[in-house]
Structures are given as C-alpha cells and as structure tokens.
Scaffold this motif. Sequence first.
Motif, PDB file in Angstrom:
ATOM      1  N   ILE A   5       0.877  -1.168   0.000  1.00 28.79           N
ATOM      2  CA  ILE A   5       0.000   0.000   0.000  1.00 28.79           C
ATOM      3  C   ILE A   5       0.916   1.220   0.000  1.00 28.79           C
ATOM      4  N   ILE A   6       0.970   1.918  -1.112  1.00 28.62           N
ATOM      5  CA  ILE A   6       1.936   2.994  -1.288  1.00 28.62           C
ATOM      6  C   ILE A   6       1.200   4.333  -1.222  1.00 28.62           C
ATOM      7  N   VAL A   7       1.511   5.094  -0.176  1.00 24.24           N
ATOM      8  CA  VAL A   7       0.803   6.333   0.118  1.00 24.24           C
ATOM      9  C   VAL A   7       1.671   7.536  -0.239  1.00 24.24           C
ATOM     10  N   ARG A   8       1.111   8.460  -0.996  1.00 23.84           N
ATOM     11  CA  ARG A   8       1.814   9.733  -1.162  1.00 23.84           C
ATOM     12  C   ARG A   8       1.565  10.579   0.095  1.00 23.84           C
ATOM     13  N   HIS A   9       2.580  11.305   0.536  1.00 26.53           N
ATOM     14  CA  HIS A   9       2.404  12.145   1.718  1.00 26.53           C
ATOM     15  C   HIS A   9       1.263  13.138   1.533  1.00 26.53           C
ATOM     16  N   GLY A  10       0.686  13.571   2.648  1.00 26.59           N
ATOM     17  CA  GLY A  10      -0.327  14.613   2.610  1.00 26.59           C
ATOM     18  C   GLY A  10       0.254  15.934   2.135  1.00 26.59           C
ATOM     19  N   GLU A  11      -0.618  16.914   1.978  1.00 27.76           N
ATOM     20  CA  GLU A  11      -0.147  18.224   1.536  1.00 27.76           C
ATOM     21  C   GLU A  11       0.952  18.725   2.474  1.00 27.76           C
ATOM     22  N   SER A  12       2.080  19.120   1.905  1.00 30.58           N
ATOM     23  CA  SER A  12       3.201  19.628   2.702  1.00 30.58           C
ATOM     24  C   SER A  12       3.178  21.152   2.743  1.00 30.58           C
ATOM     25  N   GLU A  13       4.016  21.712   3.609  1.00 31.19           N
ATOM     26  CA  GLU A  13       4.160  23.167   3.636  1.00 31.19           C
ATOM     27  C   GLU A  13       4.684  23.676   2.301  1.00 31.19           C
ATOM     28  N   ALA A  14       5.504  22.879   1.634  1.00 34.71           N
ATOM     29  CA  ALA A  14       5.992  23.266   0.307  1.00 34.71           C
ATOM     30  C   ALA A  14       4.854  23.279  -0.702  1.00 34.71           C
ATOM     31  N   ASN A  15       4.006  22.237  -0.681  1.00 35.34           N
ATOM     32  CA  ASN A  15       2.843  22.210  -1.570  1.00 35.34           C
ATOM     33  C   ASN A  15       1.958  23.429  -1.321  1.00 35.34           C
ATOM     34  N   GLU A  16       1.731  23.721  -0.060  1.00 38.47           N
ATOM     35  CA  GLU A  16       0.878  24.835   0.332  1.00 38.47           C
ATOM     36  C   GLU A  16       1.414  26.167  -0.203  1.00 38.47           C
ATOM     37  N   LYS A  17       2.746  26.320  -0.198  1.00 37.09           N
ATOM     38  CA  LYS A  17       3.382  27.566  -0.637  1.00 37.09           C
ATOM     39  C   LYS A  17       3.697  27.579  -2.131  1.00 37.09           C
ATOM     40  N   GLY A  18       3.492  26.452  -2.797  1.00 36.50           N
ATOM     41  CA  GLY A  18       3.768  26.392  -4.225  1.00 36.50           C
ATOM     42  C   GLY A  18       5.238  26.382  -4.560  1.00 36.50           C
ATOM     43  N   VAL A  19       6.048  25.728  -3.696  1.00 38.88           N
ATOM     44  CA  VAL A  19       7.482  25.666  -3.958  1.00 38.88           C
ATOM     45  C   VAL A  19       7.919  24.230  -4.225  1.00 38.88           C
ATOM     46  N   VAL A  20       9.056  24.093  -4.884  1.00 38.73           N
ATOM     47  CA  VAL A  20       9.647  22.785  -5.169  1.00 38.73           C
ATOM     48  C   VAL A  20      10.271  22.250  -3.873  1.00 38.73           C
ATOM     49  N   ALA A  21       9.964  21.013  -3.525  1.00 39.69           N
ATOM     50  CA  ALA A  21      10.436  20.446  -2.263  1.00 39.69           C
ATOM     51  C   ALA A  21      11.665  19.562  -2.440  1.00 39.69           C
ATOM     52  N   GLY A  22      11.540  18.489  -3.240  1.00 39.12           N
ATOM     53  CA  GLY A  22      12.658  17.573  -3.431  1.00 39.12           C
ATOM     54  C   GLY A  22      13.106  16.945  -2.135  1.00 39.12           C
ATOM     55  N   HIS A  23      14.393  17.076  -1.801  1.00 37.69           N
ATOM     56  CA  HIS A  23      14.940  16.498  -0.568  1.00 37.69           C
ATOM     57  C   HIS A  23      14.859  17.460   0.616  1.00 37.69           C
ATOM     58  N   THR A  24      14.395  18.688   0.395  1.00 34.21           N
ATOM     59  CA  THR A  24      14.269  19.634   1.496  1.00 34.21           C
ATOM     60  C   THR A  24      13.193  19.135   2.454  1.00 34.21           C
ATOM     61  N   ASP A  25      13.474  19.230   3.759  1.00 33.94           N
ATOM     62  CA  ASP A  25      12.652  18.517   4.743  1.00 33.94           C
ATOM     63  C   ASP A  25      11.484  19.349   5.265  1.00 33.94           C
ATOM     64  N   CYS A  85      15.940  17.808  -6.313  1.00 31.86           N
ATOM     65  CA  CYS A  85      15.649  18.858  -7.293  1.00 31.86           C
ATOM     66  C   CYS A  85      16.729  19.917  -7.416  1.00 31.86           C
ATOM     67  N   GLY A  86      17.905  19.675  -6.825  1.00 34.11           N
ATOM     68  CA  GLY A  86      19.047  20.561  -7.032  1.00 34.11           C
ATOM     69  C   GLY A  86      18.758  22.009  -6.689  1.00 34.11           C
ATOM     70  N   ARG A  87      19.141  22.912  -7.602  1.00 35.81           N
ATOM     71  CA  ARG A  87      18.996  24.336  -7.306  1.00 35.81           C
ATOM     72  C   ARG A  87      17.556  24.823  -7.412  1.00 35.81           C
ATOM     73  N   TRP A  88      16.631  23.954  -7.834  1.00 31.16           N
ATOM     74  CA  TRP A  88      15.225  24.327  -7.844  1.00 31.16           C
ATOM     75  C   TRP A  88      14.568  24.190  -6.469  1.00 31.16           C
ATOM     76  N   GLU A  89      15.204  23.514  -5.550  1.00 33.03           N
ATOM     77  CA  GLU A  89      14.567  23.287  -4.255  1.00 33.03           C
ATOM     78  C   GLU A  89      14.335  24.611  -3.525  1.00 33.03           C
ATOM     79  N   GLY A  90      13.124  24.767  -3.002  1.00 29.99           N
ATOM     80  CA  GLY A  90      12.757  25.990  -2.296  1.00 29.99           C
ATOM     81  C   GLY A  90      12.320  27.124  -3.196  1.00 29.99           C
ATOM     82  N   VAL A  91      12.340  26.902  -4.511  1.00 25.79           N
ATOM     83  CA  VAL A  91      11.949  27.922  -5.489  1.00 25.79           C
ATOM     84  C   VAL A  91      10.476  27.718  -5.850  1.00 25.79           C
ATOM     85  N   THR A  92       9.739  28.799  -6.019  1.00 22.12           N
ATOM     86  CA  THR A  92       8.324  28.658  -6.358  1.00 22.12           C
ATOM     87  C   THR A  92       8.157  28.239  -7.820  1.00 22.12           C
ATOM     88  N   PHE A  93       7.089  27.500  -8.081  1.00 20.29           N
ATOM     89  CA  PHE A  93       6.770  27.121  -9.459  1.00 20.29           C
ATOM     90  C   PHE A  93       6.466  28.377 -10.294  1.00 20.29           C
TER      91      PHE A  93
END
Length: 210
Positions: A5-25, A85-93
């Motif tokens: 049973i493979i679950v995608r995480h719930g909405e993250s603070e990154a999702n909420e802010k519209g930013v790229v998350a990647g490995h950022t915690d 996501c390299g240098r895109w992490e923390g950057v807004t879409f």
Amino acid sequence: MTKLIIVRHGESEANEKGVVAGHTDYKLSALGLEQAQQTADHLAGEKIDLVCSSDLTRAVQTAEPVAKTRGLQVQTYPEFRETFCGRWEGVTFEYLQNNEAETYADFRDNYMYFTLPEGENIWESGVRFYEKVREIAEANPDKTILIAAHGAVIRVFWALICGTPREIAGEKHPYPSNASYSVVEYRDGRMIPVEFSHDSHLTVATHLHI
C-alpha cells in the motif's frame, strides 16, 4: 503474495506555498495532517504488518497515524525520498515559469527524461524507489506493507510496474494526489498494479507537484 500500500504524503508546507520540495525537509501543512489522519482512518480495517517511509518528515508524518494504531514503528529509508531537485529546491513554481520558462517547459513536456538542474533525473529516481520497494517486498513474503513516499517517484514507479514505455509514461501516468494510496501485489517476482491513487475517502484531495 505480498501486498503493498503505497501512500503519497499529505499536503506539505511546500505544496501549500507552491514551492519545489525535493529532498528539502518540509513538514505537512495543517491540511496535510488532516489528510494523513483520514487515510489512516480509512485503512483502519486493513491488516498491516510493516510501516515504512521516506526519511523526510512529510512522509514520516503521513505514515505515523497508521503505525500508531497498530503499535508499530515507522521504518525509514532514504531510497524512498523524492527526486532531488538541485537548485530548484525551495523555489516557487511561479518563479520558474516566469524566469526559467524554457527549462520549466522541458520539465513539463519531457518529464520522464528530465534531469533537475544540479539535481537528479526523474526517471532514475523512480528506479531507485522501485528497487528498494522490491527489496522490501522480497524480504517480507505474505505480509502487507505500507510505504509512505512522494509524488514523482510513485508516478515513475507506477509506469515501471505497468510496463509503460518511457516515451509515453508522462502522458499516461499522472501524479498521485496527496495522501492517496496505491495498491500493488508482489508475487512470483512480479509487481502487479491493482489500484492507483485512491483518494475518495479524503475531504479535500490535492494534486500537487514534486
């Protein structure tokens, strides 16, 4: 037969802010915590023997309600992380669309071939995820295993187990929604897709990116 049973995480603070998350915690947002609990409640009648997760907080927080009701510990693995996501992490879409329009268009149009700037190739990150899922399934025959992970790697994983050619996988397989779950059976060395991105139990289903 091992059930996954493979679950995608719930909405993250990154999702909420519209930013790229990647490995950022990033943690889950308030909505994400609610979604995680709704998924755990929906799976309350499911026999689950093992709860695994990416080692990133947003995935662990999604797995915890499932583990807690069963007296289990969440076992974390970095191989289950999202694409780096390299240098895109923390950057807004929005910023990427306005300031790196050509590269962002390549990301959208050639998703399964795209390598994030100074980061990881999306397809290869899904292969990384697939290989660890297979390893855990092999080690746990006849058990039911829940794995909390991330949208991009689950998307590629699903294309791999469906045998979809890479060149059309981006068109055929969407992102799973936040806190949705997908079901796979592992038997005789094969991953058999059963259901993708089940989210009808969620009050709010969100479909957001990496």
